[in-house]
Scaffold this motif. Sequence first.
Motif, PDB file in Angstrom:
ATOM      1  N   HIS A  10      11.087   4.309   4.884  1.00 25.73           N
ATOM      2  CA  HIS A  10      11.428   5.631   5.437  1.00 25.73           C
ATOM      3  C   HIS A  10      10.179   6.520   5.484  1.00 25.73           C
ATOM      4  O   HIS A  10       9.946   7.218   6.476  1.00 25.73           O
ATOM      5  CB  HIS A  10      12.512   6.314   4.597  1.00 25.73           C
ATOM      6  CG  HIS A  10      13.888   5.785   4.807  1.00 25.73           C
ATOM      7  ND1 HIS A  10      14.480   5.722   6.053  1.00 25.73           N
ATOM      8  CD2 HIS A  10      14.808   5.311   3.921  1.00 25.73           C
ATOM      9  CE1 HIS A  10      15.710   5.233   5.929  1.00 25.73           C
ATOM     10  NE2 HIS A  10      15.926   4.969   4.653  1.00 25.73           N
ATOM     11  N   LEU A  11       9.390   6.481   4.414  1.00 26.55           N
ATOM     12  CA  LEU A  11       8.179   7.312   4.380  1.00 26.55           C
ATOM     13  C   LEU A  11       7.133   6.834   5.378  1.00 26.55           C
ATOM     14  O   LEU A  11       6.605   7.625   6.156  1.00 26.55           O
ATOM     15  CB  LEU A  11       7.570   7.300   2.974  1.00 26.55           C
ATOM     16  CG  LEU A  11       8.307   8.109   1.929  1.00 26.55           C
ATOM     17  CD1 LEU A  11       7.691   7.893   0.561  1.00 26.55           C
ATOM     18  CD2 LEU A  11       8.287   9.578   2.279  1.00 26.55           C
ATOM     19  N   ARG A  12       6.829   5.559   5.343  1.00 21.63           N
ATOM     20  CA  ARG A  12       5.762   5.024   6.189  1.00 21.63           C
ATOM     21  C   ARG A  12       6.106   5.108   7.666  1.00 21.63           C
ATOM     22  O   ARG A  12       5.216   5.207   8.506  1.00 21.63           O
ATOM     23  CB  ARG A  12       5.450   3.571   5.803  1.00 21.63           C
ATOM     24  CG  ARG A  12       4.913   3.384   4.388  1.00 21.63           C
ATOM     25  CD  ARG A  12       3.462   3.747   4.220  1.00 21.63           C
ATOM     26  NE  ARG A  12       2.563   2.916   4.939  1.00 21.63           N
ATOM     27  CZ  ARG A  12       2.092   1.749   4.538  1.00 21.63           C
ATOM     28  NH1 ARG A  12       2.423   1.252   3.378  1.00 21.63           N
ATOM     29  NH2 ARG A  12       1.255   1.082   5.298  1.00 21.63           N
ATOM     30  N   LEU A  13       7.393   5.067   7.989  1.00 22.75           N
ATOM     31  CA  LEU A  13       7.820   5.132   9.383  1.00 22.75           C
ATOM     32  C   LEU A  13       8.045   6.572   9.864  1.00 22.75           C
ATOM     33  O   LEU A  13       8.430   6.791  11.007  1.00 22.75           O
ATOM     34  CB  LEU A  13       9.086   4.295   9.580  1.00 22.75           C
ATOM     35  CG  LEU A  13       8.907   2.801   9.295  1.00 22.75           C
ATOM     36  CD1 LEU A  13      10.241   2.087   9.263  1.00 22.75           C
ATOM     37  CD2 LEU A  13       7.960   2.163  10.300  1.00 22.75           C
ATOM     38  N   GLY A  14       7.802   7.538   8.983  1.00 25.34           N
ATOM     39  CA  GLY A  14       7.881   8.940   9.375  1.00 25.34           C
ATOM     40  C   GLY A  14       9.289   9.448   9.659  1.00 25.34           C
ATOM     41  O   GLY A  14       9.470  10.358  10.475  1.00 25.34           O
ATOM     42  N   GLN A  20       0.845  -1.194   0.000  1.00 27.41           N
ATOM     43  CA  GLN A  20       0.000   0.000   0.000  1.00 27.41           C
ATOM     44  C   GLN A  20       0.882   1.246   0.000  1.00 27.41           C
ATOM     45  O   GLN A  20       1.748   1.407   0.865  1.00 27.41           O
ATOM     46  CB  GLN A  20      -0.918   0.002   1.212  1.00 27.41           C
ATOM     47  CG  GLN A  20      -1.884   1.154   1.220  1.00 27.41           C
ATOM     48  CD  GLN A  20      -2.822   1.099   2.415  1.00 27.41           C
ATOM     49  OE1 GLN A  20      -2.812   0.176   3.203  1.00 27.41           O
ATOM     50  NE2 GLN A  20      -3.645   2.128   2.537  1.00 27.41           N
ATOM     51  N   VAL A  21       0.636   2.105  -0.974  1.00 27.29           N
ATOM     52  CA  VAL A  21       1.403   3.340  -1.115  1.00 27.29           C
ATOM     53  C   VAL A  21       0.463   4.518  -0.851  1.00 27.29           C
ATOM     54  O   VAL A  21      -0.576   4.636  -1.508  1.00 27.29           O
ATOM     55  CB  VAL A  21       2.012   3.452  -2.538  1.00 27.29           C
ATOM     56  CG1 VAL A  21       2.732   4.778  -2.726  1.00 27.29           C
ATOM     57  CG2 VAL A  21       2.949   2.274  -2.808  1.00 27.29           C
ATOM     58  N   PRO A  22       0.805   5.378   0.102  1.00 28.24           N
ATOM     59  CA  PRO A  22      -0.046   6.552   0.359  1.00 28.24           C
ATOM     60  C   PRO A  22      -0.222   7.397  -0.910  1.00 28.24           C
ATOM     61  O   PRO A  22       0.681   7.493  -1.749  1.00 28.24           O
ATOM     62  CB  PRO A  22       0.744   7.332   1.424  1.00 28.24           C
ATOM     63  CG  PRO A  22       1.597   6.293   2.090  1.00 28.24           C
ATOM     64  CD  PRO A  22       1.957   5.322   1.009  1.00 28.24           C
ATOM     65  N   GLU A  23      -1.389   8.002  -1.034  1.00 29.74           N
ATOM     66  CA  GLU A  23      -1.722   8.770  -2.241  1.00 29.74           C
ATOM     67  C   GLU A  23      -0.769   9.917  -2.528  1.00 29.74           C
ATOM     68  O   GLU A  23      -0.539  10.266  -3.681  1.00 29.74           O
ATOM     69  CB  GLU A  23      -3.155   9.302  -2.147  1.00 29.74           C
ATOM     70  CG  GLU A  23      -4.195   8.232  -2.310  1.00 29.74           C
ATOM     71  CD  GLU A  23      -5.599   8.800  -2.295  1.00 29.74           C
ATOM     72  OE1 GLU A  23      -5.787   9.981  -2.664  1.00 29.74           O
ATOM     73  OE2 GLU A  23      -6.516   8.050  -1.908  1.00 29.74           O
ATOM     74  N   ASN A  24      -0.206  10.520  -1.488  1.00 26.73           N
ATOM     75  CA  ASN A  24       0.648  11.696  -1.698  1.00 26.73           C
ATOM     76  C   ASN A  24       2.080  11.332  -2.103  1.00 26.73           C
ATOM     77  O   ASN A  24       2.880  12.214  -2.394  1.00 26.73           O
ATOM     78  CB  ASN A  24       0.674  12.568  -0.437  1.00 26.73           C
ATOM     79  CG  ASN A  24       1.339  11.857   0.734  1.00 26.73           C
ATOM     80  OD1 ASN A  24       1.281  10.635   0.862  1.00 26.73           O
ATOM     81  ND2 ASN A  24       1.961  12.622   1.597  1.00 26.73           N
ATOM     82  N   GLN A  37      12.228  15.244   0.522  1.00 23.97           N
ATOM     83  CA  GLN A  37      11.218  16.094   1.153  1.00 23.97           C
ATOM     84  C   GLN A  37      10.018  15.322   1.702  1.00 23.97           C
ATOM     85  O   GLN A  37       8.898  15.814   1.707  1.00 23.97           O
ATOM     86  CB  GLN A  37      10.773  17.196   0.197  1.00 23.97           C
ATOM     87  CG  GLN A  37      11.901  18.158  -0.125  1.00 23.97           C
ATOM     88  CD  GLN A  37      11.457  19.359  -0.923  1.00 23.97           C
ATOM     89  OE1 GLN A  37      10.452  19.321  -1.625  1.00 23.97           O
ATOM     90  NE2 GLN A  37      12.215  20.430  -0.816  1.00 23.97           N
ATOM     91  N   GLY A  38      10.269  14.123   2.153  1.00 25.51           N
ATOM     92  CA  GLY A  38       9.247  13.363   2.851  1.00 25.51           C
ATOM     93  C   GLY A  38       8.092  12.838   2.029  1.00 25.51           C
ATOM     94  O   GLY A  38       7.150  12.281   2.584  1.00 25.51           O
ATOM     95  N   GLN A  39       8.144  12.974   0.689  1.00 22.46           N
ATOM     96  CA  GLN A  39       7.031  12.452  -0.099  1.00 22.46           C
ATOM     97  C   GLN A  39       7.400  11.964  -1.490  1.00 22.46           C
ATOM     98  O   GLN A  39       6.563  11.398  -2.188  1.00 22.46           O
ATOM     99  CB  GLN A  39       5.908  13.477  -0.208  1.00 22.46           C
ATOM    100  CG  GLN A  39       6.274  14.724  -0.963  1.00 22.46           C
ATOM    101  CD  GLN A  39       5.143  15.730  -0.955  1.00 22.46           C
ATOM    102  OE1 GLN A  39       4.384  15.803   0.002  1.00 22.46           O
ATOM    103  NE2 GLN A  39       5.032  16.504  -2.003  1.00 22.46           N
TER     104      GLN A  39
END
Length: 187
Positions: free
Chosen positions: A88-92, A40-44, A60-62
Amino acid sequence: MDKLVSQIEASPAGCTAVAPRHPQRQVIEADVARFTKAVQVPENVRFQVMDCEADGFVYQGQTIVLSTRLARMNPQQRFFIIAHEMGHLRLGHHGAMRSFVARIVNDHPDEKLARAQLVSGLSQISHQHEFDADAFAVRAMESAALQPEQAAWIFDSIPSDKDNATHPSAPRRAQAIRSMARQPQDR
């Protein structure tokens, strides 16, 4: 604070754009399409394929920037790299790093002292983020019925056996991946 964060964050500024029909770009984009069906990949979240020295990084976090160099790896290894960056993204991790820098800047208004404190604490937090992203990728590989051992082989091929400021040594990462991976009887 934004200036300090941008100085420690990877950037596509050193990468080169590649044409949409570039064969290596097409391989990586096909991998991303398969990956997004398995994880699952977040929409942003955006993916960008470029010619970079690094195999992949989050910007830049996205935005997950992936290098055409990944085409030299096998599909399972490429999946691991994509999953690692997604970890890295999903774990913030971007937000955690920004918070880390903000605490230091708030505690040390003198920029020189803030930079010294940042350098002294950066390795520990960065190394932990790398291990955590590797663990996320191992779990994603197992969920997709792929073999995490393939990921460990990536690090077996890297000659460096020393930690650097942002990443644990290749042997440490290979060992951690192998210890996280389920044994064949557990599958």
